[in-house]
Enzyme design. Structure first.
Site, mmCIF file in Angstrom:
data_model
loop_
_atom_site.group_PDB
_atom_site.id
_atom_site.type_symbol
_atom_site.label_atom_id
_atom_site.label_comp_id
_atom_site.label_asym_id
_atom_site.label_seq_id
_atom_site.Cartn_x
_atom_site.Cartn_y
_atom_site.Cartn_z
ATOM 1 N N ASN A 156 14.378 14.549 21.218
ATOM 2 C CA ASN A 156 13.555 14.132 20.081
ATOM 3 C C ASN A 156 14.300 13.208 19.123
ATOM 4 O O ASN A 156 13.833 12.941 18.018
ATOM 5 C CB ASN A 156 13.018 15.354 19.325
ATOM 6 C CG ASN A 156 14.132 16.207 18.740
ATOM 7 O OD1 ASN A 156 15.314 15.983 19.004
ATOM 8 N ND2 ASN A 156 13.768 17.198 17.945
ATOM 9 N N HIS A 157 15.466 12.709 19.530
ATOM 10 C CA HIS A 157 16.186 11.749 18.696
ATOM 11 C C HIS A 157 15.493 10.394 18.768
ATOM 12 O O HIS A 157 14.977 9.997 19.822
ATOM 13 C CB HIS A 157 17.642 11.636 19.146
ATOM 14 C CG HIS A 157 18.426 12.895 18.912
ATOM 15 N ND1 HIS A 157 19.663 13.127 19.466
ATOM 16 C CD2 HIS A 157 18.136 14.001 18.180
ATOM 17 C CE1 HIS A 157 20.110 14.310 19.089
ATOM 18 N NE2 HIS A 157 19.190 14.863 18.308
ATOM 19 N N HIS B 41 17.304 9.531 13.696
ATOM 20 C CA HIS B 41 17.470 10.976 13.859
ATOM 21 C C HIS B 41 18.485 11.230 14.965
ATOM 22 O O HIS B 41 18.257 10.867 16.120
ATOM 23 C CB HIS B 41 16.104 11.592 14.229
ATOM 24 C CG HIS B 41 16.151 13.041 14.613
ATOM 25 N ND1 HIS B 41 15.228 13.605 15.473
ATOM 26 C CD2 HIS B 41 16.992 14.041 14.270
ATOM 27 C CE1 HIS B 41 15.493 14.893 15.627
ATOM 28 N NE2 HIS B 41 16.571 15.178 14.918
ATOM 29 N N HIS C 265 19.988 18.760 9.236
ATOM 30 C CA HIS C 265 19.016 19.865 9.296
ATOM 31 C C HIS C 265 19.383 20.931 10.329
ATOM 32 O O HIS C 265 18.608 21.850 10.552
ATOM 33 C CB HIS C 265 17.578 19.362 9.490
ATOM 34 C CG HIS C 265 17.345 18.469 10.666
ATOM 35 N ND1 HIS C 265 16.589 17.316 10.589
ATOM 36 C CD2 HIS C 265 17.742 18.556 11.955
ATOM 37 C CE1 HIS C 265 16.538 16.739 11.774
ATOM 38 N NE2 HIS C 265 17.220 17.481 12.628
ATOM 39 N N PRO D 156 10.437 14.314 8.999
ATOM 40 C CA PRO D 156 9.741 13.426 9.929
ATOM 41 C C PRO D 156 8.567 14.125 10.595
ATOM 42 O O PRO D 156 8.590 15.329 10.839
ATOM 43 C CB PRO D 156 10.822 13.085 10.955
ATOM 44 C CG PRO D 156 11.695 14.310 10.970
ATOM 45 C CD PRO D 156 11.698 14.825 9.556
ATOM 46 N N GLY D 157 7.548 13.344 10.883
ATOM 47 C CA GLY D 157 6.475 13.842 11.733
ATOM 48 C C GLY D 157 6.894 13.648 13.181
ATOM 49 O O GLY D 157 8.077 13.526 13.494
ATOM 50 N N SER E 146 5.749 10.365 8.382
ATOM 51 C CA SER E 146 6.917 11.104 7.925
ATOM 52 C C SER E 146 6.956 11.062 6.398
ATOM 53 O O SER E 146 6.237 10.277 5.773
ATOM 54 C CB SER E 146 8.199 10.500 8.504
ATOM 55 O OG SER E 146 8.202 10.541 9.919
ATOM 56 N N HIS F 116 12.253 20.782 8.420
ATOM 57 C CA HIS F 116 12.949 19.592 8.941
ATOM 58 C C HIS F 116 12.017 18.702 9.758
ATOM 59 O O HIS F 116 12.458 17.706 10.328
ATOM 60 C CB HIS F 116 14.163 19.991 9.765
ATOM 61 C CG HIS F 116 13.893 20.370 11.193
ATOM 62 N ND1 HIS F 116 12.926 21.278 11.564
ATOM 63 C CD2 HIS F 116 14.469 19.959 12.361
ATOM 64 C CE1 HIS F 116 12.931 21.408 12.880
ATOM 65 N NE2 HIS F 116 13.856 20.622 13.387
#
Length: 411
Positions: free
Chosen positions: A174-175, A192, A284, A316-317, A323, A340
């Site tokens: 998910n980065h 991210h 986070h 962030p969404g 976001s 987060h």
């Protein structure tokens, strides 16, 4: 009197669990994990639960775990220092090119990402793919090298990890890296990532040491991933040192990538612009010493952001969803924390089973991003409704900016 701000899970013989989850579904397996964690004797006061809470390893993602005299390495996890960075620029929507494809390509060339051999073991700059000179990475590494060498004297296996090689790389899962617009049409850069391979190695090593300690001292736990290191032991001291270093690596990693991102954008948008008009760089997944309710305690935020009064944070969404840049309210019961992100509602495997490529394309309409089967697990529908998540934590943060991505680079 019923508390309208949060709900409380009570289990006999354990600390309370305060949950800012009104209007947001919480899976029973996550509640079980929270109850398990709350039984540990060194939990301080209570556990605070954010609205993006979901099942994790040992303890839930989206929880704030304050401890006295011990630390749980698996609660911090293996993506130590994972977090967000965002920077507002002087660019506006009208400065962006009509075709955003070349902009995404420039970012993908500038920031090594995914699980290709280049990002696993070779510096992208050695292959001529970096826009930013190697000196940027080298300068960041010099801030970290001496302490890392000292850590490696105690734990030699860490020397042969992807440490320097991963500095300035995004990773996978998910980065992400994004170009976003706020409600006024200002352009933001956001990314991210965390401590990459070396953080994973540190987390994995100390999680196993904690489990060995539990076996050595015949300590039974409701979940072996709640294994802890006791203050006053060598393992505890070594972990606190190593985890603190990994968190600094993660912060530097985001700074390097942000410099690469800015340099990449300048190759496509030739209009002069400034960055860091407003800027946030926040973890986070981390642990640090803080003062709460009259005591100095270790606070582990496993998928949660610090939200002290006036402090800026990023929520962030998901890919294709908005976001938020937020300002903390300093809510004491939450240990000055907020969520987060949106929080997953299903596993990656389930998302790939349930949704199609056509679903992914529809969900990311208007975003210049990958639209292929390998990113279906990041589809917005695999996450909770970000608006419901924000509503549930209205006593924790105020919204400063709402961002919507127009370019998204996934690992």
């Amino acid at each position: 009197m019923k508390n309208e701000e949060y709900e409380v899970l009570h289990t006999e013989g354990s600390r309370p669990v305060k949950m800012w989850t009104r209007g947001v579904p919480v899976e029973e397996a996550a509640k079980k994990q929270l109850r398990n964690t709350a039984t540990l004797p060194f939990i301080y006061k209570h556990i605070a639960v954010m609205p993006d809470v979901h099942l994790g390893k040992g303890s839930t993602i989206g929880s704030v775990i304050p401890t006295l005299g011990a630390v749980i390495p698996a609660a911090v996890g293996v993506d130590i220092g994972c977090g967000m960075m965002a920077a507002k620029t002087t660019l506006t929507a009208s400065d962006l090119p009509d075709n955003l494809g070349p902009l995404r390509s420039a970012i993908e060339r500038a920031i090594p990402h995914g699980m290709s051999p280049k990002t696993r073991g070779h510096r992208g700059r050695d292959e001529g793919s970096w826009h930013t000179p190697p000196s940027v990475v080298d300068a960041a590494w010099l801030q970290l090298k001496d302490e890392f060498d000292a850590i490696c004297l105690k734990t030699p296996k860490l020397k042969n990890t992807n440490n320097y090689r991963h500095l300035g790389t995004l990773g996978s899962g998910n980065h992400f890296v994004e170009v976003c617009l706020d409600e006024q049409g200002s352009v933001w850069f956001m990314l991210h990532s965390g401590s990459r391979g070396v953080g994973n190695a540190i987390g994995t090593h100390f999680i196993e040491l904690a489990k060995q300690d539990m076996r050595t001292h015949f300590i039974n736990l409701p979940d072996q991933d709640l294994a802890y290191l006791a203050e006053g032991t060598q393992h505890y001291d070594d972990y606190v040192e190593a985890v603190g270093w990994a968190q600094r690596f993660a912060r530097n990693n985001r700074e390097v990538m942000m410099q690469n991102l800015i340099a990449a954008v300048r190759t496509v948008i030739h209009k002069p612009f400034q960055t860091h008009v407003e800027a946030v760089n926040c973890h986070h997944n981390y642990v640090q010493k803080e003062h709460h309710f009259g005591k100095d305690v270790l606070v582990t935020r496993k998928g949660a952001v610090s939200a002290r009064a006036g402090e800026l944070g990023i929520i962030p969404g998901s890919m294709g969803a908005k976001s938020f840049i937020v300002r903390g309210k300093g809510n004491a019961d939450s240990f000055h924390s907020c969520s987060h992100g949106a929080g997953r509602t299903m596993s990656r495997t389930e998302a790939k089973r349930r949704f199609s490529l056509a679903d992914q394309i529809r969900a990311t309409e208007g975003v210049e991003c990958r639209k292929d089967e390998n990113v279906i697990d990041e589809i917005p529908m695999a996450y909770k409704d970000i608006d419901a998540v924000m509503l549930a934590q209205r006593e924790l943060v105020d919204v400063v900016h709402i961002l919507k991505q127009v370019v998204c680079v996934k690992g």
